[in-house]
Write an enzyme that holds these catalytic residues in place. Sequence first.
Site, PDB file in Angstrom:
ATOM      1  N   LYS A  69      -8.719  13.335   4.600  1.00 19.01           N
ATOM      2  CA  LYS A  69      -7.820  12.465   4.692  1.00 19.01           C
ATOM      3  C   LYS A  69      -7.029  12.692   5.803  1.00 19.01           C
ATOM      4  O   LYS A  69      -6.941  13.564   6.274  1.00 19.01           O
ATOM      5  CB  LYS A  69      -7.076  12.252   3.268  1.00 19.01           C
ATOM      6  CG  LYS A  69      -6.666  13.713   2.695  1.00 19.01           C
ATOM      7  CD  LYS A  69      -5.887  13.545   1.482  1.00 19.01           C
ATOM      8  CE  LYS A  69      -6.923  13.598   0.335  1.00 19.01           C
ATOM      9  NZ  LYS A  69      -7.017  12.324  -0.258  1.00 19.01           N
ATOM     10  N   ARG A  70      -5.927  11.524   5.928  1.00 18.76           N
ATOM     11  CA  ARG A  70      -5.030  11.796   6.971  1.00 18.76           C
ATOM     12  C   ARG A  70      -4.179  13.007   6.553  1.00 18.76           C
ATOM     13  O   ARG A  70      -3.861  13.454   5.264  1.00 18.76           O
ATOM     14  CB  ARG A  70      -3.812  10.528   6.917  1.00 18.76           C
ATOM     15  CG  ARG A  70      -4.447   9.660   7.918  1.00 18.76           C
ATOM     16  CD  ARG A  70      -4.439   9.819   9.217  1.00 18.76           C
ATOM     17  NE  ARG A  70      -3.338   9.579   9.808  1.00 18.76           N
ATOM     18  CZ  ARG A  70      -3.227   9.320  11.072  1.00 18.76           C
ATOM     19  NH1 ARG A  70      -4.309   8.776  11.780  1.00 18.76           N
ATOM     20  NH2 ARG A  70      -2.092   9.162  11.405  1.00 18.76           N
TER      21      ARG A  70
ATOM     22  N   THR B 213      -8.772   6.167  -1.873  1.00 13.58           N
ATOM     23  CA  THR B 213     -10.159   5.663  -2.127  1.00 13.58           C
ATOM     24  C   THR B 213     -11.233   6.761  -1.742  1.00 13.58           C
ATOM     25  O   THR B 213     -12.379   6.597  -2.104  1.00 13.58           O
ATOM     26  CB  THR B 213     -10.492   4.416  -0.947  1.00 13.58           C
ATOM     27  OG1 THR B 213      -9.909   4.708   0.407  1.00 13.58           O
ATOM     28  CG2 THR B 213      -9.637   3.246  -1.311  1.00 13.58           C
TER      29      THR B 213
ATOM     30  N   LYS C  48     -14.979   7.685  -3.397  1.00 12.86           N
ATOM     31  CA  LYS C  48     -16.207   8.036  -2.622  1.00 12.86           C
ATOM     32  C   LYS C  48     -16.816   9.317  -3.095  1.00 12.86           C
ATOM     33  O   LYS C  48     -18.022   9.295  -3.247  1.00 12.86           O
ATOM     34  CB  LYS C  48     -15.909   8.218  -1.173  1.00 12.86           C
ATOM     35  CG  LYS C  48     -15.431   6.484  -0.789  1.00 12.86           C
ATOM     36  CD  LYS C  48     -14.996   6.576   0.683  1.00 12.86           C
ATOM     37  CE  LYS C  48     -14.087   5.296   0.946  1.00 12.86           C
ATOM     38  NZ  LYS C  48     -13.393   5.606   2.103  1.00 12.86           N
TER      39      LYS C  48
ATOM     40  N   HIS D 233       0.741  -1.230  -0.044  1.00 12.01           N
ATOM     41  CA  HIS D 233       0.007  -0.205   0.011  1.00 12.01           C
ATOM     42  C   HIS D 233       0.937   1.325  -0.027  1.00 12.01           C
ATOM     43  O   HIS D 233       0.262   2.343   0.247  1.00 12.01           O
ATOM     44  CB  HIS D 233      -0.826  -0.094   1.409  1.00 12.01           C
ATOM     45  CG  HIS D 233      -1.925  -0.904   1.329  1.00 12.01           C
ATOM     46  ND1 HIS D 233      -3.287  -0.739   0.700  1.00 12.01           N
ATOM     47  CD2 HIS D 233      -1.863  -2.242   1.889  1.00 12.01           C
ATOM     48  CE1 HIS D 233      -4.012  -1.896   0.865  1.00 12.01           C
ATOM     49  NE2 HIS D 233      -3.161  -2.879   1.647  1.00 12.01           N
TER      50      HIS D 233
ATOM     51  N   LYS E  35       0.313  14.716   0.915  1.00 12.70           N
ATOM     52  CA  LYS E  35      -1.107  14.807   0.525  1.00 12.70           C
ATOM     53  C   LYS E  35      -1.449  16.146   0.304  1.00 12.70           C
ATOM     54  O   LYS E  35      -2.477  16.638  -0.283  1.00 12.70           O
ATOM     55  CB  LYS E  35      -2.101  14.251   1.643  1.00 12.70           C
ATOM     56  CG  LYS E  35      -2.012  12.835   1.606  1.00 12.70           C
ATOM     57  CD  LYS E  35      -2.923  12.210   2.730  1.00 12.70           C
ATOM     58  CE  LYS E  35      -2.750  10.857   2.930  1.00 12.70           C
ATOM     59  NZ  LYS E  35      -3.394   9.643   2.074  1.00 12.70           N
TER      60      LYS E  35
END
Length: 794
Positions: free
Chosen positions: A531-532, A639, A643, A350, A537
Amino acid sequence: MPTLPELRSALLHHLRYSVGVEPDRASVLDWRVALSHVLRDRATAPWLEAARRTRDEGLKSVNYLSMEFLPGRLLEDAAINLQLRDAVVAAFDDLGVNVADVVDDEPDPALGNGGLGRLAACYLESMSTLGCPAYGYGLRYERGLFRQHFEDGRQIERPDEWLSHGDPFSFTRPETAYEVRFGGELDEVDGREVWRPATRIIAAAHDTPVVGYGGGWVNTLRLWSALPGGDLLDLDRFNAGDFMGAADLETWARTLNRVLYPTDTTDLGRELRLSQEYFLTSASVQDVLRRSLATQDDLRRLPEQAAIQMNDTHPAIAGPELIRLLVDDHGFAFDGAVDLATQVLSYTNHTLLPEALEMWPVDLMRHLLPRHLQIIERLDRRIHEVHGHAADEVHLIEHGHVRMGDLAFATSHRVNGVSALHTDLVSRNLFPHLEALTPGRLINVTNGITPRRWLKLANPALADLVTERIGPGWESDLERLRDLEHHAEDAGFLEAFGSAKHQAKRRLASWLADEHAIELPLGSLIDVQAKRLHEYKRQLLNILWTVSRWQRIKADPEADWVPRVKIFGGKAAPSYAAAKDIIRLINDVGRVINDDPETRDRLRVVYPPNYNVTMAEKLIPAADLSEQISTAGMEASGTGNMKFALNGALTIGTLDGANVEIREQVGAENFFLFGLTGEEVTARREQPDHARTAIEQSQALQDVLQAVAEGTFSPDEPGRYGSLLDHLWTSDWFLVAADFDAYNSSQELVDRTYRDPQRWQRMAVLNMARVGCFSSDRAIGQYMKEIWDIPPAQ
Ligand code: NBG
């Protein structure tokens, strides 16, 4: 299907006999516990039947080992999958109980960090839906991850007490228990290795039913916890008055499942984490063997009965553990044990991030798991014996560390990445040498999400509209959403679609008002990054752009700005200082901007604390714009991106992870792409002084950085963001500066597009209609066929 009176009396029955109260005295918690029992009763018959069929028909089952599961609240999901949601609502109405309060009373078990844990939960649900026999194996962390609070904008972590009112949907199984051993010495007796462990802890099971859509098949989520008591209390020390010391071992045992991943910045933290991983793995592998031996007595047939999936490297000790059990307890020769283990095991990678690819110091491994270290050394020698010089670059142990990714690869018959781009990078950059030894072992299975939770449960208005237009059935055949394409030109449908979005926004607004006293301006473009918190990110890029937008509104207040609400959600790892600085900056910027009378009707920042699955179910349906803006090449898949698109948000994103495939599916014209590609990222990082050059080329970014440096958002401490700014000017590994102007142009295109509601709506419908392939049912179908060798259910 139970009738309304049946359901009503079942609720009353459990209220009286399982909870022990009368209806007129029952609290919301009492009703919730009663509902848990009613739903669990309904799940139990198909659950037992699934277990019986698996045994009697000798069906092969999947054993999904994962340190993380983020199941979200269980009750509403179970009710939907048992097709009882409407009946439950009616029964509570009839009893005069507010069902929304009952649903909201349920805690959201935070047994994971983010995407990896939520993926495990989506996959378990899909395995049940597809009738694929499966056990999810994890740890039952008493306090989960942590509960996030903000104090002066800073993240504060507090224990998460999700179990304080019990866990009434699960079964405790003290008799399904295994001894897990730690430490001690190795001895050679009659030419065989004998491990004499120093410590033995009992792992006991807690089982939660995982109901598939339609209720036809139910699998098990089995979470382990250390069983206290028994030998763990030192009675001699206790009787001598050393009450604390007497409980040392018991305390240590309980620590194994107290919280998810302690900070591993200390030696003790690292030791605990490896102990947790082994505790999960050993108990689970022993359970797999026991279940196999319960139906036949020849473990050579194990590959016909069991597949073991390692979710990332955390359970990668499964290879050595299975080999150890086969050799030491079941009389296998080493080579035979390795071949058998490899046929059973497979591994999902991952991440490419070095800090997330585990490497355990050899000394720690020797101290905690001496027999396993010996097996790993022998595996390493075996690879070189079998492959000769071709294996010169392969090292399971290097620079005094065991490389868990390589170990997992070497002991698996299949390894997979989680998006097309990621798998390609895994092949080129992570395991090129191992892959060359075993061509075909590495495959791609792009991640997926369950449409039951992420559309039917989270977004009832939109789900109902879909059913009304294309009929039922999309819930378990998401490709059917394609039929919506025909409606993308239908003005009536677009309007209904817009009003479903509006309904989701109103739900979010009332939750924000009730829970966080935050006002959500409903007429705004809702722009969400949830998200984290992680530098790659790039929440930083998002908040710096927000500052820039604020400055421009102030410079030109008369212009016709599209009103925006920038919503953030996410936690940072407790020891990740840079990510915590970014959280604080978002909150500091929010405070100033939200208080500015000149701009507050056109720009807001909203950051509700403690992002979790339940919050995601509120944010995602309400979003117009989905922020998927990672530095290209660094997000394995994502992911959340799926969504949001499924719920009719448009994506602004880089060519990274599954964004690439989402954009291919929805069409480039329906996706706001910006930024450097993975290859350009690599090239840019090599240019000397690229960070400063990029900043000097962007006046807008300079203005933003100057405002931050001057303390505009931290007047009490102007130097607060010194190190963050310094990093941007001097190294900027995540290329925030290099992508800033491109991001800005793309955001301007977002505004222009949003001004034409029909066009926006049409693009949103097409996004939704075309992401059916990102269902976790598709992904699990692929795992069954290409990895686990399990045929589709009859
Ligand atoms: C995460 C990746 C995400 C991916 C999820 C699920 C880890 C180690 N990796 O991009 O960062 O979507 O896994 O595959 O948590």
